[in-house]
Design an enzyme around this catalytic site. Structure first.
Site, short mmCIF file in Angstrom:
data_model
loop_
_atom_site.label_atom_id
_atom_site.label_comp_id
_atom_site.label_asym_id
_atom_site.label_seq_id
_atom_site.Cartn_x
_atom_site.Cartn_y
_atom_site.Cartn_z
CB VAL A 163 -0.97 0.04 1.21
CG1 VAL A 163 -1.96 -1.10 1.13
CG2 VAL A 163 -0.23 0.04 2.53
CE LYS A 164 3.76 2.21 4.58
NZ LYS A 164 3.39 0.90 5.06
#
Length: 383
Positions: free
Chosen positions: A187-188
């Protein structure tokens, strides 16, 4: 369900990983050094040490700065538990510094007040770990100035902030810190599947981190202390760990780095659009910060009756989340003394924080769906 975050993968990424699968080396080949060079080129830092996770990078950062039993490490309570656990792994004590609820970041004023009290009690920290929450840099110049005055080292937990800027300095440059740490969780900003990196401008810290990430073993003959410099020889010089990143992950990282500016640009555009859509919505406030400085890992709003709105939005297919539960509220970290007003900023922030979906492939139609669901929930709850 529209998730709050997700990876963005292209055919280029898949081909990069496939090329490693067809090569001679799946681990300890050429791709990890290539990924490290890409991180240095992007941030301007002198050294990068790629590892298996940001947690591993934080642990190594504490170790190479000499954190041990009896030391104190301070960090933000508005973070994932790894920002505190890394110090506990080393036997240190962890204390938390309140945040500015307007930004979600460590409050420099609170840090200063806490340092004054700690100096009088001879309880100053060895290391302070500010967290660049949601992708917006902390006031690193202010924290660095306090570090010089009070004698602590600085580790930037920049897990949210690859691609962010602090003034005209890229986060990860380490101008204001000893070490910065990135995360490459899906999710980064970019992903390597799992993975992290330790950035520094101090060669001795990078060398020690490289040693510790691979069992404390050196294969460089010039470092040998006992064994003859034969081609097959290696020496263990420290009690290290298996924190290595493999070449499959690194190849994905190299490919993703080529797209980082595009990802960040899209996140900034979506964040700006959220701000425009919600600017005049009664009951909604947004974190302060420059849209064009943050990497926008998260988009957080403050809403009344957050718990009810969270459930309603989830029921309508919007994968909202909450970042973060204050670390000191976790059973493992619960303080012996009542929280009182020591963390007034964190408690105020946490009571109403709601994370809305944000990722590069989020469409404007999906974003409209998120906003419509939020405004409908606000009206249904009478806010």
């Amino acid at each position: 369900m529209i998730p709050y975050g997700r990876q963005c993968l292209s055919e280029q990424d898949i081909e990069a990983v496939e090329s490693v699968l067809r090569s001679d080396f799946l681990t300890q080949g050429d791709m990890v050094p290539a990924f490290e060079r890409a991180l240095c080129d992007y941030t301007g830092a002198g050294h990068a040490v790629a590892v298996s996770s940001a947690t591993a990078a934080l642990h190594l950062a504490c170790l190479v700065l000499g954190v041990g039993a009896g030391d104190r490490v301070w960090t933000s309570p508005n973070t994932f538990v790894a920002s505190a656990n890394c110090a506990l792994y080393c036997g240190a004590q962890v204390e938390f510094v309140d945040i500015d609820p307007a930004t979600g970041n460590m409050s420099v004023a609170s840090l200063h007040r806490q340092l004054e009290v700690a100096r009088a009690a001879c309880r100053l920290p060895k290391v302070v770990i500010p967290v660049h929450f949601a992708g917006q840099s902390c006031d690193m110049a202010g924290i660095a100035a306090l570090g010089r005055e009070y004698g602590f080292r600085v580790i930037e937990d920049a897990s949210h902030a690859l691609g962010a800027e602090n003034g005209n300095v890229m986060v990860g440059n380490c101008r204001y810190s000893d070490i910065a740490v990135f995360s490459f969780h899906p999710v980064k900003m970019i992903t390597t599947g799992e993975g992290g990196a330790l950035m520094t401008n101090q060669g001795e810290l990078a060398d020690e981190a490289r040693l510790l990430r691979s069992h404390g073993i050196s294969r460089q003959a010039e470092t040998f202390e006992q064994l003859p410099a034969e081609p097959w020889c290696y020496e263990q010089h420290a009690l290290g760990f298996n924190y290595r990143m493999n070449d499959l992950e690194a190849a994905l990282g190299v490919s993703q780095m080529r797209q980082l500016d595009q990802f960040v640009s899209r996140r900034r555009a979506l964040a700006g659009r959220y701000r425009a859509l919600l600017e005049f919505e009664s009951g909604v406030s947004m974190l302060e910060g420059a849209v064009e400085q943050s990497s926008w890992h998260l988009f957080v709003v403050s809403v009344p009756r957050r718990d009810l709105i969270f459930r309603q939005m989830r029921a309508s297919g919007i994968g909202v989340n909450v970042h973060y539960i204050p670390v000191y509220r976790q059973p493992y970290h619960m303080p012996e003394q009542p929280i009182g007003d020591r963390f007034a900023g964190m408690e105020s922030y946490y009571s109403s924080a709601l994370t809305l979906p944000l990722y590069p492939e989020l469409s404007e139609e999906q974003q409209d769906q998120v906003v419509n669901a939020l405004t409908q929930s606000l009206r249904e709850t009478g806010t």
